[in-house]
Design an enzyme around this catalytic site. Structure first.
Site, mmCIF file in Angstrom:
data_model
loop_
_atom_site.group_PDB
_atom_site.id
_atom_site.type_symbol
_atom_site.label_atom_id
_atom_site.label_comp_id
_atom_site.label_asym_id
_atom_site.label_seq_id
_atom_site.Cartn_x
_atom_site.Cartn_y
_atom_site.Cartn_z
ATOM 1 N N SER A 121 18.063 66.026 -6.257
ATOM 2 C CA SER A 121 17.980 65.674 -7.667
ATOM 3 C C SER A 121 19.307 65.215 -8.288
ATOM 4 O O SER A 121 19.851 64.194 -7.910
ATOM 5 C CB SER A 121 17.381 66.851 -8.432
ATOM 6 O OG SER A 121 16.945 66.436 -9.694
ATOM 7 N N HIS A 155 8.773 67.983 -7.327
ATOM 8 C CA HIS A 155 10.143 67.477 -7.269
ATOM 9 C C HIS A 155 11.062 68.421 -6.493
ATOM 10 O O HIS A 155 11.842 67.980 -5.661
ATOM 11 C CB HIS A 155 10.668 67.250 -8.688
ATOM 12 C CG HIS A 155 12.054 66.724 -8.736
ATOM 13 N ND1 HIS A 155 12.390 65.492 -8.218
ATOM 14 C CD2 HIS A 155 13.186 67.261 -9.218
ATOM 15 C CE1 HIS A 155 13.687 65.296 -8.387
ATOM 16 N NE2 HIS A 155 14.191 66.349 -8.992
ATOM 17 N N ASP A 172 5.633 64.810 -6.387
ATOM 18 C CA ASP A 172 6.706 64.202 -7.187
ATOM 19 C C ASP A 172 6.379 62.719 -7.302
ATOM 20 O O ASP A 172 6.772 61.918 -6.472
ATOM 21 C CB ASP A 172 8.064 64.410 -6.506
ATOM 22 C CG ASP A 172 9.229 63.854 -7.315
ATOM 23 O OD1 ASP A 172 8.982 63.229 -8.369
ATOM 24 O OD2 ASP A 172 10.372 64.032 -6.878
#
Length: 141
Positions: free
Chosen positions: A41, A119, A92
């Site tokens: 991320s 995610h 995701d």
């Protein structure tokens, strides 16, 4: 990562060059030689510019639906020769597929999609995540 979570904002990482220098410093302080960089991320803001600048110093790269992938061109990605495992969860539907669109230009990449994971696929399905990661690491030997 400086400036994220509970850490205060840091001027030293306000620029791409600053983030590359920061990550380089961390790796040097840890005595890391040819590390495998796992980048989930928000850490993509640090890892992607480092990969493009110093990818030859990495034994491998594992982006996990990182942010910032659209900031670089297909040509920039094509120059990187670092073995890469592009990883994301199949739930995701935003960042994972978006990252894949850009990162697929890395010439030495593989893709692993973690089933029934969002995610943060490493939290949702840690066993599947680790299985994919360990398979990639074994392939690097």
């Amino acid at each position: 990562v400086p400036g994220h979570g509970d850490s205060p904002p840091a001027e030293t990482v306000a620029t791409e060059q600053g983030r590359v220098a920061f990550l380089d410093h961390v790796l040097q302080e840890l005595g890391m030689r040819s590390p495998i960089l796992v980048s989930p991320s928000m850490s993509g803001r640090f890892a992607l510019p480092f990969l493009l600048a110093w990818g030859d110093r990495l034994a491998g790269f594992v982006p996990v639906a990182p942010v910032g992938t659209k900031e670089y061109t297909a040509e920039e990605y094509r120059r990187v020769q670092t073995p890469t495992l592009i990883l994301y969860g199949d739930r995701d539907t935003r960042l994972g597929p978006q990252a894949l669109q850009s990162l697929r230009h890395l010439p030495r990449h593989r893709v692993a999609v973690v089933p029934d994971a969002g995610h943060a696929c490493y939290l949702d399905k840690p066993e599947n995540f680790h299985q994919a990661l360990l398979g990639f690491l074994r392939q690097l030997k």
